[in-house]
Design a protein around this motif. Structure first.
Motif, PDB file in Angstrom:
ATOM      1  N   ASP A   9     -63.314  71.140 -27.995  1.00  0.00           N
ATOM      2  CA  ASP A   9     -64.541  71.033 -28.233  1.00  0.00           C
ATOM      3  C   ASP A   9     -65.381  71.547 -27.131  1.00  0.00           C
ATOM      4  N   GLY A  10     -64.593  72.184 -26.197  1.00  0.00           N
ATOM      5  CA  GLY A  10     -65.281  72.862 -25.052  1.00  0.00           C
ATOM      6  C   GLY A  10     -64.938  71.897 -23.648  1.00  0.00           C
ATOM      7  N   LYS A  11     -64.724  70.593 -24.041  1.00  0.00           N
ATOM      8  CA  LYS A  11     -64.419  69.819 -22.802  1.00  0.00           C
ATOM      9  C   LYS A  11     -62.941  69.068 -22.753  1.00  0.00           C
ATOM     10  N   LEU A  12     -62.554  68.851 -23.956  1.00  0.00           N
ATOM     11  CA  LEU A  12     -61.038  68.351 -24.113  1.00  0.00           C
ATOM     12  C   LEU A  12     -60.115  69.217 -24.705  1.00  0.00           C
ATOM     13  N   LEU A  13     -58.835  69.259 -24.338  1.00  0.00           N
ATOM     14  CA  LEU A  13     -57.917  69.925 -25.202  1.00  0.00           C
ATOM     15  C   LEU A  13     -57.029  69.120 -25.876  1.00  0.00           C
ATOM     16  N   ASN A  14     -56.648  69.564 -27.022  1.00  0.00           N
ATOM     17  CA  ASN A  14     -55.612  68.524 -27.798  1.00  0.00           C
ATOM     18  C   ASN A  14     -54.644  69.651 -28.237  1.00  0.00           C
ATOM     19  N   TRP A  15     -53.319  68.956 -28.223  1.00  0.00           N
ATOM     20  CA  TRP A  15     -52.198  70.035 -28.475  1.00  0.00           C
ATOM     21  C   TRP A  15     -51.424  69.505 -29.392  1.00  0.00           C
ATOM     22  N   GLU A  16     -50.852  70.344 -30.295  1.00  0.00           N
ATOM     23  CA  GLU A  16     -50.038  70.022 -31.370  1.00  0.00           C
ATOM     24  C   GLU A  16     -48.844  70.974 -31.426  1.00  0.00           C
ATOM     25  N   SER A  17     -47.739  70.740 -31.987  1.00  0.00           N
ATOM     26  CA  SER A  17     -46.693  71.938 -32.368  1.00  0.00           C
ATOM     27  C   SER A  17     -46.033  71.753 -33.626  1.00  0.00           C
ATOM     28  N   GLU A  18     -45.393  72.844 -34.091  1.00  0.00           N
ATOM     29  CA  GLU A  18     -44.813  72.959 -35.360  1.00  0.00           C
ATOM     30  C   GLU A  18     -43.735  71.844 -35.468  1.00  0.00           C
ATOM     31  N   TYR A  19     -43.016  71.561 -34.421  1.00  0.00           N
ATOM     32  CA  TYR A  19     -41.815  70.728 -34.390  1.00  0.00           C
ATOM     33  C   TYR A  19     -42.189  69.316 -33.836  1.00  0.00           C
ATOM     34  N   GLY A  20     -43.502  69.182 -33.238  1.00  0.00           N
ATOM     35  CA  GLY A  20     -43.695  67.820 -32.643  1.00  0.00           C
ATOM     36  C   GLY A  20     -43.215  67.820 -31.197  1.00  0.00           C
ATOM     37  N   PHE A  21     -43.768  66.697 -30.499  1.00  0.00           N
ATOM     38  CA  PHE A  21     -43.272  66.894 -29.199  1.00  0.00           C
ATOM     39  C   PHE A  21     -42.502  65.861 -29.319  1.00  0.00           C
ATOM     40  N   GLY A  22     -41.771  65.193 -29.964  1.00  0.00           N
ATOM     41  CA  GLY A  22     -40.673  64.134 -29.981  1.00  0.00           C
ATOM     42  C   GLY A  22     -39.498  64.717 -30.528  1.00  0.00           C
ATOM     43  N   GLY A  23     -38.306  63.959 -30.632  1.00  0.00           N
ATOM     44  CA  GLY A  23     -37.237  64.560 -31.258  1.00  0.00           C
ATOM     45  C   GLY A  23     -36.302  65.442 -30.303  1.00  0.00           C
ATOM     46  N   GLU A  24     -35.566  66.279 -30.650  1.00  0.00           N
ATOM     47  CA  GLU A  24     -34.645  67.069 -30.091  1.00  0.00           C
ATOM     48  C   GLU A  24     -35.503  68.332 -29.421  1.00  0.00           C
ATOM     49  N   ASN A  25     -36.548  68.860 -30.050  1.00  0.00           N
ATOM     50  CA  ASN A  25     -37.270  70.002 -29.716  1.00  0.00           C
ATOM     51  C   ASN A  25     -38.057  69.675 -28.672  1.00  0.00           C
ATOM     52  N   GLY A  26     -38.478  68.480 -28.686  1.00  0.00           N
ATOM     53  CA  GLY A  26     -39.961  68.186 -27.800  1.00  0.00           C
ATOM     54  C   GLY A  26     -39.733  67.061 -27.069  1.00  0.00           C
ATOM     55  N   ALA A  27     -38.602  66.410 -26.836  1.00  0.00           N
ATOM     56  CA  ALA A  27     -38.535  65.143 -25.943  1.00  0.00           C
ATOM     57  C   ALA A  27     -38.810  65.592 -24.431  1.00  0.00           C
TER      58      ALA A  27
ATOM     59  N   GLU B 267     -53.677  79.364 -31.864  1.00  0.00           N
ATOM     60  CA  GLU B 267     -52.481  79.204 -32.029  1.00  0.00           C
ATOM     61  C   GLU B 267     -51.537  80.232 -31.417  1.00  0.00           C
ATOM     62  N   PHE B 268     -50.527  79.674 -30.588  1.00  0.00           N
ATOM     63  CA  PHE B 268     -49.637  80.355 -29.964  1.00  0.00           C
ATOM     64  C   PHE B 268     -48.300  80.666 -30.992  1.00  0.00           C
ATOM     65  N   MET B 269     -48.148  81.769 -31.677  1.00  0.00           N
ATOM     66  CA  MET B 269     -47.311  81.797 -32.762  1.00  0.00           C
ATOM     67  C   MET B 269     -45.635  82.028 -32.174  1.00  0.00           C
TER      68      MET B 269
ATOM     69  N   THR C 274     -42.439  78.197 -27.143  1.00  0.00           N
ATOM     70  CA  THR C 274     -42.502  78.539 -28.437  1.00  0.00           C
ATOM     71  C   THR C 274     -40.959  78.475 -28.812  1.00  0.00           C
ATOM     72  N   ASP C 275     -40.065  78.837 -28.152  1.00  0.00           N
ATOM     73  CA  ASP C 275     -38.530  78.807 -28.545  1.00  0.00           C
ATOM     74  C   ASP C 275     -38.153  77.122 -28.805  1.00  0.00           C
ATOM     75  N   GLU C 276     -39.069  76.216 -28.023  1.00  0.00           N
ATOM     76  CA  GLU C 276     -38.589  75.031 -28.346  1.00  0.00           C
ATOM     77  C   GLU C 276     -39.524  74.135 -29.280  1.00  0.00           C
ATOM     78  N   LEU C 277     -40.514  74.500 -29.321  1.00  0.00           N
ATOM     79  CA  LEU C 277     -41.558  73.845 -30.283  1.00  0.00           C
ATOM     80  C   LEU C 277     -42.069  74.713 -31.284  1.00  0.00           C
ATOM     81  N   GLY C 278     -41.644  75.815 -31.562  1.00  0.00           N
ATOM     82  CA  GLY C 278     -42.253  76.372 -32.548  1.00  0.00           C
ATOM     83  C   GLY C 278     -43.737  76.919 -32.405  1.00  0.00           C
ATOM     84  N   ASN C 279     -44.658  77.001 -33.377  1.00  0.00           N
ATOM     85  CA  ASN C 279     -45.965  77.494 -33.366  1.00  0.00           C
ATOM     86  C   ASN C 279     -46.759  76.206 -32.551  1.00  0.00           C
ATOM     87  N   ILE C 280     -47.485  76.865 -31.562  1.00  0.00           N
ATOM     88  CA  ILE C 280     -48.040  75.708 -30.734  1.00  0.00           C
ATOM     89  C   ILE C 280     -49.522  75.767 -30.937  1.00  0.00           C
ATOM     90  N   PHE C 281     -50.156  74.800 -31.174  1.00  0.00           N
ATOM     91  CA  PHE C 281     -51.814  74.607 -31.613  1.00  0.00           C
ATOM     92  C   PHE C 281     -52.465  73.836 -30.406  1.00  0.00           C
TER      93      PHE C 281
END
Length: 445
Positions: free
Chosen positions: A342-360, A106-108, A331-338
């Motif tokens: 599993d050691g092979k793939l990376l999955n990302w998520e953010s506090e504000y999502g990647f859509g909408g005003e902050n994540g478009a 978590e990149f806070m 983080t200034d655009e997406l809030g907390n970034i997660f």
């Protein structure tokens, strides 16, 4: 640091005696109340910073109505393949990551500062803790993710925006070892941290390049600082480390600037990383062309405050990352970034999502970046092909092949869905459900 702590030990003995007496009388007068349990992360507080209810592969900040959008937007895989998220989406609730399995970062969002939590197979470490105003927020984030103790606490360098909240963390959580450069500062933030170290009798390590430390099934190696620098400029003193888990690697360099980067390159320390926590909040004084070429990241994360006075991340840094097709999250655009792995793939998520005003912008860039798909196309043959639509019964739907959700074409979630997970079909709803797909609650009730 040892000299400072020795001074504090003498002062600390008197303080502890006084504190013990005060605590005794407080307990007598008021009784001993139990500590409040960490807030369940499924609950939400509208408008409260750092409180969220998204699942480990999606959700929404405010609760209800947008969880499907967040789920679709959050699926991001590094290495191609099926792109399955570390945990599946559950509409309207956030499933906490399994602390005994896999990797969670978590990149806070601590404003104009830095703080990153790493959970790896049951063990936890924290890198920095933001400024003085961020300490309690960082504490709350750790508690929400079930952290009870820290095997390592890395304070990269003694700038207030990195260690201002560190005294709270060092006092509230048992810490196995605190790693920091051998650089003392005559500042309030440094003194408060030193007090907590003495009070909690925390082991302090001044790490040396090449030292390796284990964390769950992962490990990290110290890659800087290579040299000793001007003691009036702490940035180049930053403890730099390269964390590895399975086939993936992550690079953290605090506020290390050009001179420190040059020294790391000259020393030949391993720098290549899939994820680069961009040095010095994206300042142009760091992330030189030669350094970036050595790191060769696929993803970059910038920790910085909204509308900060420094203009971070600087245009030069953004352009350098874009030129190398590095997917950038801020983080200034997406809030907390997660980040989950599993050691092979990376999955990302953010506090504000990647859509909408902050994540478009982030989602648009992701779809344009070939590294996201790695040439992999959605699996075919599991449902009716679009080309057969005119000859088949049923109606048009859009499938998310990662979250296994069925959407109507006009659903808002479709616009947020990653291209590699989006599949248009003409099919019978019951047939899709028999294959394991579930109707979207937002557009199909």
């Amino acid at each position: 640091m040892k000299t400072w702590i020795n001074k504090k030990i003498m002062q600390g003995r008197t303080v502890r005696i006084r504190s013990a007496l005060l605590l005794f009388w407080l307990l007598v007068l008021a009784g001993c109340g139990g500590a409040q349990p960490p807030q369940d992360a499924v609950s939400t507080q509208a408008g409260a910073k750092g409180v969220y209810s998204e699942s480990a592969a999606g959700g929404d900040l405010a609760g209800g109505g947008q969880s499907e959008t967040m789920a679709d937007a959050s699926d991001m895989s590094l290495a191609g393949g099926s792109g399955e998220a570390a945990s599946h989406v559950s509409d309207g609730e956030r499933a906490l990551p399994d602390p005994e399995s896999g990797l969670t970062m978590e990149f806070m969002d601590v404003g104009q500062g830095d703080s990153t939590l790493i959970l790896c197979e049951g063990e936890a470490m924290l890198i920095d803790a933001g400024d003085e105003s961020a300490g309690t927020n960082v504490q709350n984030e750790l508690q929400k993710l079930g952290v009870e103790d820290l095997k390592y606490f890395v304070c990269t360098h003694p700038d207030a925006d990195h260690i201002g909240g560190a005294d709270v963390i060092a006092y509230k959580f048992p810490v196995g070892a605190l790693l920091m450069p051998e650089l003392e500062r005559d500042t309030k933030a440094y003194e408060q941290l030193a007090d907590s170290i003495v009070e909690r009798d925390i082991k302090v390590i001044h790490p040396v390049v090449g030292e390796a430390y284990d964390l769950g099934g992962g490990s990290f190696t110290i890659v800087g600082p290579v040299e000793q620098y001007d003691r009036e400029d702490p940035n180049d003193w930053s403890v730099c480390l390269r964390f590895t888990y399975g086939e993936l690697s992550f690079l953290f360099c605090g506020d290390a600037e050009e001179k420190a980067e040059e020294d790391m390159l000259a020393a030949g320390v391993p720098l290549e990383a899939d994820v680069y926590h961009v040095s010095h909040h994206g300042s142009s004084s760091s992330t030189t062309e030669a350094f970036l070429q050595a790191v060769e990241p696929s993803y970059g994360v910038v920790s910085c405050g909204r509308d900060n006075d420094y203009g971070h991340p600087h245009r030069e840094t953004r352009e350098a990352l874009a030129a190398r097709q590095v997917q950038l999250y801020r983080t200034d655009e997406l809030g907390n970034i997660f980040c989950y792995s599993d050691g092979k793939l990376l999955n990302w998520e953010s506090e504000y999502g990647f859509g909408g005003e902050n994540g478009a912008a982030a989602e648009k860039a992701a779809e344009e970046d070939a590294s996201w798909t790695d040439g992999a196309a959605p699996e075919e043959g599991s449902v009716s092909e679009e080309s057969a639509a005119s000859e088949s019964p049923g109606q048009d739907y859009v499938l998310n092949t990662n979250t296994m959700k069925i959407h109507l074409p006009e659903c808002e979630s479709v616009t947020q869905m990653k291209a590699k997970n989006r599949q248009k079909v003409h099919a019978v709803l019951e047939d899709l459900m028999e294959e394991g797909y579930v109707p979207c609650k937002n557009c199909m009730g």
